[in-house]
Design a protein around this motif. Structure first.
Motif, mmCIF file in Angstrom:
data_model
loop_
_atom_site.group_PDB
_atom_site.id
_atom_site.type_symbol
_atom_site.label_atom_id
_atom_site.label_comp_id
_atom_site.label_asym_id
_atom_site.label_seq_id
_atom_site.Cartn_x
_atom_site.Cartn_y
_atom_site.Cartn_z
ATOM 1 N N LYS A 120 87.757 104.463 -60.686
ATOM 2 C CA LYS A 120 88.934 104.372 -59.805
ATOM 3 C C LYS A 120 89.973 103.425 -60.390
ATOM 4 O O LYS A 120 91.182 103.692 -60.342
ATOM 5 C CB LYS A 120 88.520 103.881 -58.424
ATOM 6 N N LEU A 121 89.508 102.292 -60.939
ATOM 7 C CA LEU A 121 90.425 101.275 -61.446
ATOM 8 C C LEU A 121 91.066 101.684 -62.773
ATOM 9 O O LEU A 121 92.128 101.173 -63.127
ATOM 10 C CB LEU A 121 89.691 99.940 -61.589
ATOM 11 N N VAL A 122 90.440 102.586 -63.493
ATOM 12 C CA VAL A 122 91.060 103.141 -64.700
ATOM 13 C C VAL A 122 92.057 104.232 -64.315
ATOM 14 O O VAL A 122 93.140 104.342 -64.887
ATOM 15 C CB VAL A 122 89.981 103.683 -65.662
ATOM 16 N N GLU A 123 91.679 105.019 -63.322
ATOM 17 C CA GLU A 123 92.551 106.108 -62.854
ATOM 18 C C GLU A 123 93.794 105.576 -62.141
ATOM 19 O O GLU A 123 94.892 106.106 -62.285
ATOM 20 C CB GLU A 123 91.742 107.001 -61.905
ATOM 21 N N ASP A 124 93.614 104.502 -61.370
ATOM 22 C CA ASP A 124 94.710 103.925 -60.585
ATOM 23 C C ASP A 124 94.684 102.410 -60.797
ATOM 24 O O ASP A 124 94.154 101.669 -59.981
ATOM 25 C CB ASP A 124 94.518 104.277 -59.106
ATOM 26 N N PRO A 125 95.255 101.914 -61.899
ATOM 27 C CA PRO A 125 95.041 100.528 -62.331
ATOM 28 C C PRO A 125 95.670 99.478 -61.418
ATOM 29 O O PRO A 125 96.686 99.712 -60.755
ATOM 30 C CB PRO A 125 95.710 100.483 -63.716
ATOM 31 N N VAL A 126 95.035 98.303 -61.412
ATOM 32 C CA VAL A 126 95.590 97.097 -60.806
ATOM 33 C C VAL A 126 95.857 96.103 -61.934
ATOM 34 O O VAL A 126 95.332 96.255 -63.038
ATOM 35 C CB VAL A 126 94.634 96.498 -59.754
ATOM 36 N N PRO A 127 96.664 95.072 -61.700
ATOM 37 C CA PRO A 127 97.015 94.150 -62.785
ATOM 38 C C PRO A 127 95.839 93.399 -63.402
ATOM 39 O O PRO A 127 95.812 93.153 -64.604
ATOM 40 C CB PRO A 127 98.004 93.189 -62.120
ATOM 41 N N VAL A 128 94.851 93.010 -62.568
ATOM 42 C CA VAL A 128 93.727 92.211 -63.072
ATOM 43 C C VAL A 128 92.419 92.723 -62.467
ATOM 44 O O VAL A 128 92.371 93.048 -61.278
ATOM 45 C CB VAL A 128 93.866 90.712 -62.707
ATOM 46 N N VAL A 129 91.370 92.755 -63.268
ATOM 47 C CA VAL A 129 90.017 93.016 -62.774
ATOM 48 C C VAL A 129 89.125 91.887 -63.277
ATOM 49 O O VAL A 129 89.118 91.568 -64.468
ATOM 50 C CB VAL A 129 89.467 94.371 -63.253
ATOM 51 N N GLN A 142 87.998 97.357 -72.977
ATOM 52 C CA GLN A 142 89.000 98.117 -73.719
ATOM 53 C C GLN A 142 89.594 99.246 -72.880
ATOM 54 O O GLN A 142 90.801 99.506 -72.945
ATOM 55 C CB GLN A 142 88.376 98.678 -75.003
ATOM 56 N N ALA A 143 88.750 99.901 -72.077
ATOM 57 C CA ALA A 143 89.243 100.980 -71.216
ATOM 58 C C ALA A 143 90.250 100.440 -70.204
ATOM 59 O O ALA A 143 91.276 101.077 -69.924
ATOM 60 C CB ALA A 143 88.076 101.656 -70.508
ATOM 61 N N LEU A 144 89.982 99.268 -69.660
ATOM 62 C CA LEU A 144 90.908 98.654 -68.709
ATOM 63 C C LEU A 144 92.176 98.194 -69.422
ATOM 64 O O LEU A 144 93.284 98.341 -68.895
ATOM 65 C CB LEU A 144 90.228 97.489 -67.999
ATOM 66 N N ALA A 145 92.024 97.657 -70.630
ATOM 67 C CA ALA A 145 93.198 97.212 -71.393
ATOM 68 C C ALA A 145 94.137 98.366 -71.697
ATOM 69 O O ALA A 145 95.368 98.205 -71.678
ATOM 70 C CB ALA A 145 92.743 96.535 -72.684
ATOM 71 N N ARG A 146 93.567 99.546 -71.965
ATOM 72 C CA ARG A 146 94.407 100.708 -72.292
ATOM 73 C C ARG A 146 95.308 101.120 -71.140
ATOM 74 O O ARG A 146 96.360 101.731 -71.352
ATOM 75 C CB ARG A 146 93.528 101.885 -72.728
ATOM 76 N N VAL A 147 94.906 100.791 -69.910
ATOM 77 C CA VAL A 147 95.749 101.149 -68.749
ATOM 78 C C VAL A 147 96.541 99.935 -68.259
ATOM 79 O O VAL A 147 97.106 99.958 -67.158
ATOM 80 C CB VAL A 147 94.910 101.771 -67.607
#
Length: 360
Positions: A120-129, A142-147
């Motif tokens: 969900k967080l990759v599909e619809d990103p938030v600023p920080v996880v 890396q997946a989170l960084a890409r978004v």
């Protein structure tokens, strides 16, 4: 007074972070109020479904356009001794009778919907996880960084901080033993219970171990304390208990009232409620069951969950998990936005008093 952290500098006006508090305290209203006032706020996704987390994200976005973060619990290995958990179940028989409620199933909710939340967080990103109870894989970061998402890993010692830096985390949240709620250790080792490091000792150790920005957490309640951890090497300060009593907090009213209730004079780290070390106000449940609680998270958490809910429904603080940091008696029942402003003013005053040539 902008945030010092290069990884988070554009996300907030003040170096003040509202901690993620699982169990309901970190409500969308609280996060929005903190964000609007210049702090960096976090939602707590622990114990929620992926859809439940996403709904809270949607609510925050409806209340503010400011950046905020989401905290995830890392999945835990199945290492509990089933026989020990069963013995603890028997130990809790009196609580079952007292609250007239059955115990929960210790075998539920192993993964905390972790992979679905990440998706969900990759599909619809938030600023920080941010992540608690371990360090995510480099591929996850890396997946989170890409978004466009920055990542923070909770650590309790320099070794964990180095692991987080190697994995590629943008920052670490350094948690001292004074912190309320669960200790964010990466390995749940009963041999280290009670061996946590105080925040003002821990921050400089981590600062020497890693180059990534540091968010300091643990018992902080006043701006002068924030100034102290910043002077010790932190870039930002994270507060949980300070925000727990705010009207926007979703914490149970009995929990809020207990923070300054003269009946509760101290905190301890216990496994009584969840099977993992966590700091809370010393109450009857902790005194009676803490010595017998086995290491076993989340099994013990699920086992005691109905009891804690029944105690809250009855307004009985003696049966609740009253998570609290060591500074709980300094709680101020201010609206969250006002609390951010007060903390920022106290921080500025403390910094001014420390400048050379300034009268004390």
């Amino acid at each position: 007074m902008p945030c010092m952290s290069s990884a988070l500098t554009d996300l907030c006006r003040y170096p003040i972070v509202q901690a993620p508090m699982a169990g309901g305290a970190s409500s969308p209203r609280l996060a929005a109020a903190v964000a609007e006032s210049g702090g960096l706020a976090f939602l707590a996704a622990g114990y929620k479904t992926a859809d439940g987390m996403h709904e809270e994200v949607r609510q925050v976005r409806g209340l503010t356009g400011r950046p905020f973060g989401v905290n995830l619990f890392m999945p835990q290995p199945k290492h509990a001794d089933r026989a020990a958990v069963e013995v603890y179940r028997n130990q809790l028989a009196g609580e079952v009778s007292w609250y007239d409620t059955p115990l929960g199933d210790p075998e539920t909710g192993w993964e905390d919907d972790y992979e679905a939340k990440l998706a969900k967080l990759v599909e619809d990103p938030v600023p920080v996880v941010s992540f608690t109870f371990g360090c995510p894989a480099t591929t996850t970061i890396q997946a989170l960084a890409r978004v466009g998402t920055r990542t923070v890993v909770t650590v309790t010692n320099p070794e964990e901080a180095r692991d987080a830096q190697r994995a590629g985390a943008d920052a670490v949240c350094v948690q001292g033993t004074e912190a309320g709620g669960h200790q964010g250790t990466h390995r749940d080792d009963p041999a280290t219970d009670g061996a946590g490091i105080g925040l003002l000792s821990l921050v400089p150790q981590v600062r020497e171990a890693v180059q990534v920005p540091i968010i300091a957490a643990g018992g902080l309640m006043r701006g002068a304390q924030i100034a102290a951890v910043l002077a010790a090497g932190a870039d930002m300060a994270q507060l949980g208990t300070a925000f727990l009593v705010c009207p926007e907090s979703g914490a149970d009213p009995t929990h809020k009232q207990s923070m300054t209730n003269p009946l509760f004079t101290r905190t301890e780290i216990t496994r009584a409620f969840s099977g993992r070390p966590a700091r809370g106000l010393v109450n009857r449940f902790m005194r009676e069951h803490g010595p017998y609680a086995p290491p076993g998270y989340p099994e013990v958490h699920h086992l005691t969950s109905p009891l804690r809910k029944a105690a809250a429904k009855a307004g009985d603080p003696q049966g609740m998990a009253l998570w609290a940091g060591q500074g709980h008696r300094m709680s101020r029942e201010l609206p969250a936005g006002q609390l951010v402003q007060v903390l920022a003013a106290e921080l500025e005053a403390a910094r001014t008093s420390l400048k050379p040539g300034t009268a004390s």
